[in-house]
Design a protein around this motif. Structure first.
Motif, PDB file in Angstrom:
ATOM      1  N   GLU A   1       0.860  -1.149   0.196  1.00 52.02           N
ATOM      2  CA  GLU A   1       0.070   0.014   0.056  1.00 52.02           C
ATOM      3  C   GLU A   1       1.006   1.263  -0.085  1.00 52.02           C
ATOM      4  O   GLU A   1       1.706   1.239   0.956  1.00 52.02           O
TER       5      GLU A   1
ATOM      6  N   TRP B   1     -21.056   5.425   1.366  1.00 49.57           N
ATOM      7  CA  TRP B   1     -22.499   4.766   1.615  1.00 49.57           C
ATOM      8  C   TRP B   1     -22.397   3.226   1.059  1.00 49.57           C
ATOM      9  O   TRP B   1     -22.130   3.133  -0.164  1.00 49.57           O
TER      10      TRP B   1
ATOM     11  N   ASP C   1     -12.305  -1.059  -8.187  1.00 49.56           N
ATOM     12  CA  ASP C   1     -12.124  -0.250  -9.196  1.00 49.56           C
ATOM     13  C   ASP C   1     -11.089  -0.454 -10.306  1.00 49.56           C
ATOM     14  O   ASP C   1     -11.152  -0.031 -11.656  1.00 49.56           O
TER      15      ASP C   1
HETATM   16  C1  LIG Z   1     -16.958  10.507  -5.720  1.00 45.32           C
HETATM   17  C2  LIG Z   1     -17.383   9.115  -5.517  1.00 45.32           C
HETATM   18  C3  LIG Z   1     -18.061   8.890  -4.786  1.00 45.32           C
HETATM   19  C4  LIG Z   1     -18.453   7.744  -4.608  1.00 45.32           C
HETATM   20  N1  LIG Z   1     -19.648   7.021  -3.704  1.00 45.32           N
HETATM   21  C5  LIG Z   1     -19.672   5.894  -3.528  1.00 45.32           C
HETATM   22  C6  LIG Z   1     -20.697   5.176  -2.640  1.00 45.32           C
HETATM   23  O1  LIG Z   1     -21.532   6.289  -1.917  1.00 45.32           O
HETATM   24  N2  LIG Z   1     -21.000   4.045  -2.588  1.00 45.32           N
HETATM   25  C7  LIG Z   1     -20.009   3.030  -3.063  1.00 45.32           C
HETATM   26  O2  LIG Z   1     -20.322   1.952  -2.978  1.00 45.32           O
HETATM   27  N3  LIG Z   1     -19.006   3.514  -3.885  1.00 45.32           N
HETATM   28  C8  LIG Z   1     -18.966   4.705  -4.045  1.00 45.32           C
HETATM   29  N4  LIG Z   1     -17.777   5.271  -4.840  1.00 45.32           N
HETATM   30  C9  LIG Z   1     -17.217   3.864  -5.588  1.00 45.32           C
HETATM   31  C10 LIG Z   1     -16.136   3.578  -4.394  1.00 45.32           C
HETATM   32  O3  LIG Z   1     -15.435   4.742  -3.670  1.00 45.32           O
HETATM   33  C11 LIG Z   1     -14.972   2.944  -5.062  1.00 45.32           C
HETATM   34  O4  LIG Z   1     -15.641   2.095  -6.020  1.00 45.32           O
HETATM   35  C12 LIG Z   1     -14.089   1.927  -4.189  1.00 45.32           C
HETATM   36  O5  LIG Z   1     -13.448   3.064  -3.364  1.00 45.32           O
HETATM   37  C13 LIG Z   1     -12.942   1.147  -4.552  1.00 45.32           C
HETATM   38  O6  LIG Z   1     -12.119   0.623  -3.917  1.00 45.32           O
HETATM   39  P1  LIG Z   1     -10.865   0.117  -4.440  1.00 45.32           P
HETATM   40  O7  LIG Z   1     -10.395  -0.788  -3.221  1.00 45.32           O
HETATM   41  O8  LIG Z   1     -11.015  -0.962  -5.658  1.00 45.32           O
HETATM   42  O9  LIG Z   1      -9.773   1.120  -4.779  1.00 45.32           O
HETATM   43  P2  LIG Z   1      -9.417   2.367  -3.837  1.00 45.32           P
HETATM   44  O10 LIG Z   1     -10.133   2.606  -2.560  1.00 45.32           O
HETATM   45  O11 LIG Z   1      -9.158   3.491  -4.991  1.00 45.32           O
HETATM   46  O12 LIG Z   1      -8.218   1.649  -3.385  1.00 45.32           O
HETATM   47  C14 LIG Z   1      -7.005   1.760  -4.125  1.00 45.32           C
HETATM   48  C15 LIG Z   1      -5.652   1.591  -3.126  1.00 45.32           C
HETATM   49  O13 LIG Z   1      -4.613   1.067  -3.908  1.00 45.32           O
HETATM   50  C16 LIG Z   1      -3.517   2.218  -3.492  1.00 45.32           C
HETATM   51  N5  LIG Z   1      -2.700   2.440  -4.581  1.00 45.32           N
HETATM   52  C17 LIG Z   1      -2.900   2.776  -5.809  1.00 45.32           C
HETATM   53  N6  LIG Z   1      -1.845   2.925  -6.584  1.00 45.32           N
HETATM   54  C18 LIG Z   1      -0.649   2.212  -5.770  1.00 45.32           C
HETATM   55  C19 LIG Z   1       0.566   1.927  -6.263  1.00 45.32           C
HETATM   56  N7  LIG Z   1       0.889   2.005  -7.547  1.00 45.32           N
HETATM   57  N8  LIG Z   1       1.311   1.273  -5.178  1.00 45.32           N
HETATM   58  C20 LIG Z   1       0.831   0.648  -3.964  1.00 45.32           C
HETATM   59  N9  LIG Z   1      -0.395   1.234  -3.683  1.00 45.32           N
HETATM   60  C21 LIG Z   1      -1.440   1.703  -4.611  1.00 45.32           C
HETATM   61  C22 LIG Z   1      -4.258   3.418  -3.117  1.00 45.32           C
HETATM   62  O14 LIG Z   1      -3.489   4.270  -2.187  1.00 45.32           O
HETATM   63  C23 LIG Z   1      -5.347   2.766  -2.568  1.00 45.32           C
HETATM   64  O15 LIG Z   1      -5.288   2.728  -1.110  1.00 45.32           O
HETATM   65  C24 LIG Z   1     -17.626   6.546  -5.176  1.00 45.32           C
HETATM   66  C25 LIG Z   1     -16.454   6.959  -5.851  1.00 45.32           C
HETATM   67  C26 LIG Z   1     -16.508   8.504  -5.985  1.00 45.32           C
HETATM   68  C27 LIG Z   1     -15.230   8.901  -6.858  1.00 45.32           C
END
Ligand SMILES: Cc1cc2nc3c(=O)[nH]c(=O)nc-3n(C[C@H](O)[C@H](O)[C@H](O)COP(=O)(O)OP(=O)(O)OC[C@H]3O[C@@H](n4cnc5c(N)ncnc54)[C@H](O)[C@@H]3O)c2cc1C
Length: 565
Positions: A67, A80, A313
């Protein structure tokens, strides 16, 4: 929770990193320390990555999480979790981690009528709200407690199947494993490494969000208000009585109104213009960055290859307007982990995960796109389609897919699509509604207004409202101010359109100087309730050129009568 079969973890390839002992590393677990082999490298300690790491570590796998951030900050991300996502968290055995992060149940959301409506999954789960950074910390801590080795401040610079190169404190390391899981979010490096064509569905809308503190609100319900005329949504998701995550979604991709000095004030103004009561923001204070994002869907088909799987994502972003990203990420964590636990051949396991991911991501996005298409299209034809569909939904609520409750299990068949749009029922031919009314005669307006209300003829009611009218309402839930005829009409619709056994008990009117005084009392039953309710409203109106331009309304609320025999 699903059963675990630790015996399926054959020794992985060696981890060739020197063993970082930087203070940013979550206390090393006993299982990993001193070892140089791991089964799984997870790039990214977000919700998807750390949920997978925790699940796989609990199942006995040797997991390395890389991370980048040494401490999580507000990145304006989802706070949410849809009810179907709460079910996913339970199946992963992670609900206690949500509780540890301070998660708050938000069982209801109010729309334009401002009347909270309960939102639960068929399993009975209510949505959860929380601080995203707090949840990330808690999930990553759970992964570490389960035995995963978590390296913070580890910036991954290159990834490939079964391998990651990362930097900590200026030193470069290479780690290898049986499988690399790319969970590195929206701008994923792992997605690029997979080399597949990125699919994009442009929404032509912008979502701005900010954490708002200093509020004094009822934390048992939030707001999700669709404003078709503005082509947008305003929402407020309380995390406590003082703090809420607020979003405004607007057309186009111009983020400048919410940027710089005054951006927060313009954000609040946009949210209240779309119908969030101004009172909800009384004492509002900006408690975090105000971020704006284009509301696109971005994904790749079949997000895996031998030795490399993408989740969250990184695999595919669904339009954040509909708040499904977190639930999808948790489902990815569950489906991938289940496949890895059940299958000795991990290349086969990731292939089956990716095929299933394609199916459920497509199902969620399909329904989101129906909703966006119907709510945000402009023009007379779009208005007609919307009215037609909404009329049918009010008669048959089952026509509207329960995406928050069911997620990808909601019906996405062609038949379901046609039922959502109401294509299976001929559209009513709209006869133009003409209300005859002598200009300036407030008594005639009062008469027509009460008749329209009693008949629940909202088209006729609309003709009596000045487009720029101002409405003030004192309701049992608080005082509200609305501007424009649209929100006022929507409020009357919200109160009286979808109720059963509606019966007028009395109506009257009088004149007080230049004000028209009107009063009405109705009996009705809310759908699904056994007992009747009574409501009385008294209003003072200013009438100009045959239309109401000011309306001050006092409401008793929907008072329950005795239970029906
Ligand atoms: C404005 C907005 C509102 C939203 N509202 C909602 C909601 O109400 N409800 C909902 O369900 N979803 C919502 N979403 C979507 C939701 O936030 C995402 O789908 C979710 O956070 C994705 O989680 P993740 O773990 O895939 O990615 P992330 O949360 O982006 O986590 C990725 C992690 O990888 C790390 N990382 C990235 N690149 C590297 C690298 N090169 N080396 C090491 N670490 C790295 C980052 O630091 C981060 O900790 C919203 C999104 C946005 C933009």
């Amino acid at each position: 929770m699903f059963s675990t079969r630790p015996s399926s973890f054959a020794p992985g390839r060696p981890v060739r990193s020197s063993h970082e002992t930087a203070s940013s590393e979550i206390a090393g677990d006993e299982k990993m320390s001193g070892q140089d082999r791991c089964d799984l490298i997870v790039v990214g300690g977000g919700v998807a990555g750390s949920a997978t790491a925790a699940t796989m570590a609990r199942a006995g796998a040797r997991v390395l999480v890389l991370e980048r951030d040494t401490a999580f900050r507000d990145r304006v991300r989802g706070e949410w979790l849809a009810p179907w996502g709460v079910g996913e968290a339970r199946r992963l055995g992670l609900l206690d981690t949500f509780a540890r992060a301070g998660a708050h149940e938000l069982p209801a959301l109010a729309g334009r009528s401002l009347k909270p409506r309960s939102s639960r999954s068929p399993e009975g789960d209510a949505p959860l709200t929380f601080s995203h950074p707090a949840l990330q910390e808690a999930l990553l801590a759970s992964a570490a407690e389960a035995g995963a080795r978590v390296v913070r401040g580890a910036k991954v610079t290159s990834v490939g199947p079964r391998e990651a190169v990362y930097a900590t404190n200026g030193a470069s390391h290479t780690a290898t494993a049986r499988l690399l899981v790319g969970a590195d979010g929206r701008s994923s490096l792992a997605r690029k490494a997979l080399g597949k064509e990125e699919r994009v569905h442009r929404a032509a809308r912008l979502l701005a969000g900010v954490l708002v503190g200093g509020l004094s609100i009822d934390p048992s319900f939030g707001y999700f208000i669709l404003d078709e005329e503005a082509g947008g949504v305003a929402s407020l998701f309380p995390q406590s009585a003082e703090v809420s995550r607020a979003y405004v979604m607007v057309e186009g991709n111009d983020a400048s109104p919410f940027a710089g000095k005054g951006g927060f004030e313009r954000f609040i103004a946009a949210a209240t213009a779309m119908g969030v009561p101004a009172e909800a923001f009384a004492g509002a204070r900006q408690d975090g960055p105000l971020g704006s994002f284009v509301a696109d869907d971005i994904w790749i088909e079949t997000p895996a290859a031998p030795g490399l799987a993408l989740i969250g994502d990184a695999a595919g972003i669904s339009d954040p307007t509909w708040g499904m990203g977190l639930a999808l990420g948790l489902r990815d964590a569950r489906v991938l982990s289940q496949a890895l636990i059940a299958e000795r051949d991990w290349d086969a396991a990731v292939a089956s995960y990716a095929a299933e991911r394609d199916r459920y991501f497509a199902a969620v996005v399909a329904i989101e796109n129906w909703e966006s298409d119907l709510y945000f299209a402009h023009g007379a034809e779009a208005d007609r389609r919307r009215k037609h569909a909404m009329r049918l939904w009010s008669k048959e609520p089952g026509r509207y897919p329960d995406l928050p409750g069911l997620g990808p299990l909601a019906d996405t068949s062609e038949e379901a699509r046609r039922r959502f749009y109401g294509e299976d029922v001929p559209m009513e031919v709209e006869a133009p509604v003409v209300v005859a009314m002598p200009a300036g005669d407030s008594r005639a307006v009062g008469q027509a207004f009460r008749e329209a209300l009693v008949a629940r003829d909202f088209e006729a009611l609309e003709q009596l409202l000045g487009p720029r009218m101002r409405t003030r309402m004192l309701l049992p839930t608080g005082a509200y101010e609305l501007s424009g005829s649209g929100p006022t009409l929507d409020t009357f619709r919200g109160w009286f359109e979808h109720v059963d056994d509606f019966a007028p008990l009395s109506t009257s009117q009088d004149e007080v100087g230049d004000r028209l005084k009107m009063s009405w009392r109705f009996e009705l039953r809310w759908p699904g309730e056994l007992f009747l309710r009574v409501i009385e409203q008294n209003a003072y109106a200013k009438v100009v050129d045959g239309r109401i331009v000011v309306l001050d309304l006092l409401c008793s609320g929907f008072r329950p009568l005795e239970a029906a025999a």
